[in-house]
Design a protein around this motif. Sequence first.
Motif, mmCIF file in Angstrom:
data_model
loop_
_atom_site.group_PDB
_atom_site.id
_atom_site.type_symbol
_atom_site.label_atom_id
_atom_site.label_comp_id
_atom_site.label_asym_id
_atom_site.label_seq_id
_atom_site.Cartn_x
_atom_site.Cartn_y
_atom_site.Cartn_z
ATOM 1 N N MET A 483 0.810 -1.220 0.000
ATOM 2 C CA MET A 483 0.000 0.000 0.000
ATOM 3 C C MET A 483 0.845 1.272 0.000
ATOM 4 S SD MET A 483 -3.027 -1.163 -0.171
ATOM 5 C CE MET A 483 -4.075 0.230 0.227
ATOM 6 N N ASN A 484 2.127 1.143 -0.281
ATOM 7 C CA ASN A 484 2.986 2.321 -0.373
ATOM 8 C C ASN A 484 2.831 2.950 -1.752
ATOM 9 O OD1 ASN A 484 5.420 4.006 -0.776
ATOM 10 N ND2 ASN A 484 5.997 3.180 1.232
ATOM 11 N N PRO A 485 2.527 4.238 -1.830
ATOM 12 C CA PRO A 485 2.288 4.863 -3.147
ATOM 13 C C PRO A 485 3.520 4.956 -4.035
ATOM 14 C CG PRO A 485 2.291 6.523 -1.404
ATOM 15 C CD PRO A 485 2.337 5.184 -0.723
ATOM 16 N N ASN A 486 4.728 4.797 -3.459
ATOM 17 C CA ASN A 486 5.948 4.952 -4.262
ATOM 18 C C ASN A 486 6.013 3.938 -5.401
ATOM 19 O OD1 ASN A 486 6.854 7.106 -2.721
ATOM 20 N ND2 ASN A 486 7.911 5.761 -1.261
ATOM 21 N N ARG A 505 -4.517 6.469 -20.903
ATOM 22 C CA ARG A 505 -4.794 7.574 -19.985
ATOM 23 C C ARG A 505 -5.789 7.198 -18.885
ATOM 24 N NH1 ARG A 505 -6.549 8.057 -24.859
ATOM 25 N NH2 ARG A 505 -8.732 8.515 -25.406
ATOM 26 N N ASP A 506 -6.754 6.314 -19.158
ATOM 27 C CA ASP A 506 -7.683 5.898 -18.112
ATOM 28 C C ASP A 506 -6.943 5.197 -16.982
ATOM 29 O OD1 ASP A 506 -9.747 6.976 -19.448
ATOM 30 O OD2 ASP A 506 -10.775 5.098 -19.942
ATOM 31 N N ASP A 507 -6.027 4.297 -17.350
ATOM 32 C CA ASP A 507 -5.249 3.582 -16.335
ATOM 33 C C ASP A 507 -4.315 4.528 -15.598
ATOM 34 O OD1 ASP A 507 -5.815 0.516 -17.001
ATOM 35 O OD2 ASP A 507 -5.594 1.582 -18.886
ATOM 36 N N ILE A 508 -3.721 5.461 -16.354
ATOM 37 C CA ILE A 508 -2.835 6.447 -15.740
ATOM 38 C C ILE A 508 -3.599 7.290 -14.729
ATOM 39 C CG2 ILE A 508 -1.659 8.635 -16.205
ATOM 40 C CD1 ILE A 508 0.175 6.492 -16.845
ATOM 41 N N GLN A 509 -4.782 7.727 -15.121
ATOM 42 C CA GLN A 509 -5.551 8.574 -14.217
ATOM 43 C C GLN A 509 -5.968 7.806 -12.964
ATOM 44 O OE1 GLN A 509 -9.360 9.852 -15.485
ATOM 45 N NE2 GLN A 509 -9.656 11.085 -13.662
ATOM 46 N N ALA A 510 -6.374 6.543 -13.151
ATOM 47 C CA ALA A 510 -6.744 5.717 -11.997
ATOM 48 C C ALA A 510 -5.550 5.526 -11.073
ATOM 49 C CB ALA A 510 -7.295 4.377 -12.467
ATOM 50 N N LEU A 511 -4.369 5.301 -11.659
ATOM 51 C CA LEU A 511 -3.159 5.178 -10.845
ATOM 52 C C LEU A 511 -2.907 6.453 -10.059
ATOM 53 C CD1 LEU A 511 -0.796 3.324 -13.354
ATOM 54 C CD2 LEU A 511 -1.280 2.559 -11.023
ATOM 55 N N CYS A 512 -3.021 7.601 -10.731
ATOM 56 C CA CYS A 512 -2.778 8.879 -10.062
ATOM 57 C C CYS A 512 -3.788 9.120 -8.950
ATOM 58 C CB CYS A 512 -2.845 10.016 -11.077
ATOM 59 S SG CYS A 512 -1.517 10.011 -12.284
ATOM 60 N N ALA A 513 -5.038 8.766 -9.206
ATOM 61 C CA ALA A 513 -6.073 8.964 -8.196
ATOM 62 C C ALA A 513 -5.805 8.106 -6.966
ATOM 63 C CB ALA A 513 -7.438 8.627 -8.787
ATOM 64 N N VAL A 514 -5.402 6.853 -7.172
ATOM 65 C CA VAL A 514 -5.105 5.965 -6.045
ATOM 66 C C VAL A 514 -3.861 6.449 -5.308
ATOM 67 C CG1 VAL A 514 -4.402 3.626 -5.418
ATOM 68 C CG2 VAL A 514 -6.266 3.972 -7.042
ATOM 69 N N ILE A 515 -2.861 6.924 -6.045
ATOM 70 C CA ILE A 515 -1.647 7.451 -5.406
ATOM 71 C C ILE A 515 -1.985 8.619 -4.491
ATOM 72 C CG2 ILE A 515 0.497 8.721 -5.862
ATOM 73 C CD1 ILE A 515 0.741 6.988 -8.434
ATOM 74 N N GLU A 516 -2.773 9.572 -5.017
ATOM 75 C CA GLU A 516 -3.119 10.734 -4.203
ATOM 76 C C GLU A 516 -3.951 10.322 -2.993
ATOM 77 O OE1 GLU A 516 -5.466 14.965 -4.798
ATOM 78 O OE2 GLU A 516 -4.204 14.177 -6.392
ATOM 79 N N THR A 517 -4.829 9.344 -3.177
ATOM 80 C CA THR A 517 -5.651 8.874 -2.069
ATOM 81 C C THR A 517 -4.786 8.233 -0.989
ATOM 82 O OG1 THR A 517 -7.517 8.487 -3.568
ATOM 83 C CG2 THR A 517 -7.575 7.362 -1.445
ATOM 84 N N LEU A 518 -3.826 7.413 -1.397
ATOM 85 C CA LEU A 518 -2.923 6.780 -0.428
ATOM 86 C C LEU A 518 -2.082 7.825 0.291
ATOM 87 C CD1 LEU A 518 -1.715 3.689 -2.501
ATOM 88 C CD2 LEU A 518 -3.199 3.650 -0.490
ATOM 89 N N GLN A 519 -1.614 8.826 -0.446
ATOM 90 C CA GLN A 519 -0.773 9.853 0.169
ATOM 91 C C GLN A 519 -1.557 10.701 1.176
ATOM 92 O OE1 GLN A 519 0.605 11.793 -3.408
ATOM 93 N NE2 GLN A 519 2.566 10.731 -3.372
ATOM 94 N N CYS A 520 -2.856 10.877 0.915
ATOM 95 C CA CYS A 520 -3.668 11.723 1.785
ATOM 96 C C CYS A 520 -4.378 10.945 2.885
ATOM 97 C CB CYS A 520 -4.707 12.474 0.960
ATOM 98 S SG CYS A 520 -4.015 13.669 -0.201
ATOM 99 N N SER A 521 -4.367 9.619 2.810
ATOM 100 C CA SER A 521 -5.134 8.827 3.775
ATOM 101 C C SER A 521 -4.665 9.077 5.202
ATOM 102 C CB SER A 521 -5.025 7.336 3.440
ATOM 103 O OG SER A 521 -5.775 7.029 2.299
#
Length: 820
Positions: A483-486, A505-521
Amino acid sequence: MSAINDYEDDNDDEQVDVNNIELLSNLNERFKRLLEDDLDGVHLFVDRHFFQVMNSLEFDRFVERCANVNLLTTTFSATRLDRLSLFGDVSSSSSSSSSSSKLVVMIASYLWDYADAIKMLLSHHSFDECLVLSSMSELAHLSHPHPTLPSAQSSTSPSSSSTSASHHSATSPSPTSPNSTSSNSKSSSSSSVGNTHQSIYQRFQADFKESADCSSNDFSCTVRYFPACYTMLSPNYFVLPVQSSVFPPLYFTGLQQQLNQSSQSSLVSSSVKNDLKQHAGIQQDIHLTTHSLLSFMSDLKLGSASGEDLHIYPVGSFAGYLANEIHTVLSTVHKDQTEDYHPISLVLVDRYLDLVGPCSHSENALDRIFQTAMVHDTQMPDINISPLYNRQPYKYQQALNNKNQQQQQSTTSSSISNLITPLHRIFGTMNMQGDNDRIWVTLASKTLREAVVLLKRRVVDIVSHENINIDITSITSNAGGAMNPNGLIQLVELLKSHNLAFKYRDDIQALCAVIETLQCSHHQHWDNLLSLEKILLLSAGYSNNKSNDNDDDDDDDDDDEDEEESLLSQISEIINSPISSSDESKYSLREIISLCLFAFSLVGERSFSNDDQSKLINALQLRIENLEESEKNDEIYKELFSDIFDENEEEEDDDESGGNKSSEVKLRERLNLLLDIMEIVARSRKNLTEFTSLLRGGMSGSTYKSLMTQLVSAMLEQTESKEIKALERFNPSKLGSLLGFGWGRSKKLHRVVDTRKIIIYVLGGLTFSELKDLQDTIEKSQRTNKSLSQHQILLGGTNIATSTSIISGITNILTDKLQS
């Protein structure tokens, strides 16, 4: 024409398919025709609502077809106009004598909202043609409570500027309410328009044409109606983006309580007309919601033009008032039905009846993503990902994907920069095209941990498909845990380095969204709050179960009060305490208010004792008075409390002479007002006698069951002899109240399922968790009950509900109360 007979050929699957409403297909077909007829090579400007719709239909289709696409705002500065890539393209093309330039503007709101921006665009550069598409009909403009129309002189222009008289212009008509404000606006607007109900669109056409910088008389300007402004954030959930900021006002709930307490309810009801004059924001929301809903239903041929075979079932005070508005609008239509239509049941539900779902911290991946990524932009249900991924210009990426190596080598960075300005943040495409392989469709039913695993597998498949010789395991193994965003960041960089960012781009955006969510959790204390909410749920369940077992025992009622106090006391005790032994920070004001709304809505009309509320106010007061300077940048503090302390500093001299209240007194008054609003939320289900409780199970296993799930279950299980008061059909022939209760009863019991087309529309939106529960409930009922197997149930709402959108709605209500 008569209604489409959905009841014929019950066993004919082919007939059922023909009669099914395909929302996404309809939307695609509308825009396909638009692309073919009007958008080829044009300079396209869209407002944020249409931008959202186009995103859901694959935005690159429009970018590829048009000369360029720009986001329209209500105003433009001259400097910003010069920087837009649009005008560089126009200037280069204008040197050719055979070239022409066409401006197309798409707006989902009223024309006057963007009139200044459109006129500035037209005056800044010469266009040969201008087409303005509005999703608000002419009569929607005319019946607006406070219309802002062009000067009457503009209306005398020749009719050469053609207007499309869409069939829906008569379906979204007339005054939107019976109150005097709408009636007055109608009469004043009608008189200002002049003779023979002159077209509102023609007046704006003339106004735009006068502003155009054109040396030739060949310039033409057309304003046209274009109703398809809805989007699919899920294959089974549509939203009307123009309503994204609409939250049901508690104003009507307060009036309903007056009606219940007053012996002269008719006098209170009649006062609604005059009271609404003071609430321009409520009038705007009512008008916008009424006409956008009618536009949506008319476009899909749901119900006749005059409202025949449209059966409305309002749940909640605002929903009841809105039902009356819709009926008032349709009753003024004098139009023959010339096309087949579907009989429809429309169930309108107020969001504030159940705030537990959106104010809780769900384990659903998309709920977490939306709540994290939308914190800074509540008006657009798009995911804003800042510079982690900077989208490449479309034409540059197109060149990179071209097999001609020579063309790739000749594409320099300097020529690329002049094509289309790259976006500095990616807006959510959220493609929900119904394909099971769509990443967003898949994530809608996953937890965040499952989403991480799924996305890693998707990147592995991409690497394999693109024949990239790299070991994915070696990239992610050193990331520091699943669960580490790195690790996900490195996967994004991998795709970018191989020029695959735009293709996937859909997969990229989903990756970015999950990364930001993990970083902000961790920053948002998600896991801590999730655990706390589970404890509150168990406490509420224990109290509710004990109350039900001892309703007739006074002593036990006292014990029940103690249990209710303990529920709110748990929140009071954590407000000024460190979150954990390893985290010395404290919960933010947003998190505290969200917890309080969760508790009040969960407990319902039993509410809390005065002692409990006093304890909560004391804790909140202490927290606010001791905020760190960095915490004072919080939007909640700025909106609700900062003015108290700013005023106090300016009035210290007056305070010494006793001329003004102290900041402490003002703060307590403000907090009391906030809790009063929460009390209204808690009591809002009082009249829903069958659905007052959101709790299921016993003392040791209490669970939350959303009001929406309960309503849909009851709706689908209702027999012909079973009456459900909360789902009583709106009957305008005998109004006992304007606020959603006491409708005139018909001799025959009308059920929602009596029509095979049903829309369940939530004013305030649904969460993804609620959406999944509703879909499961509907599918199960249709499997087990053959009589429902051929019903079509459409789920819709104003937006995706999150704690951010709910708190924004509540704070707006509080702000309105303070201003009044």
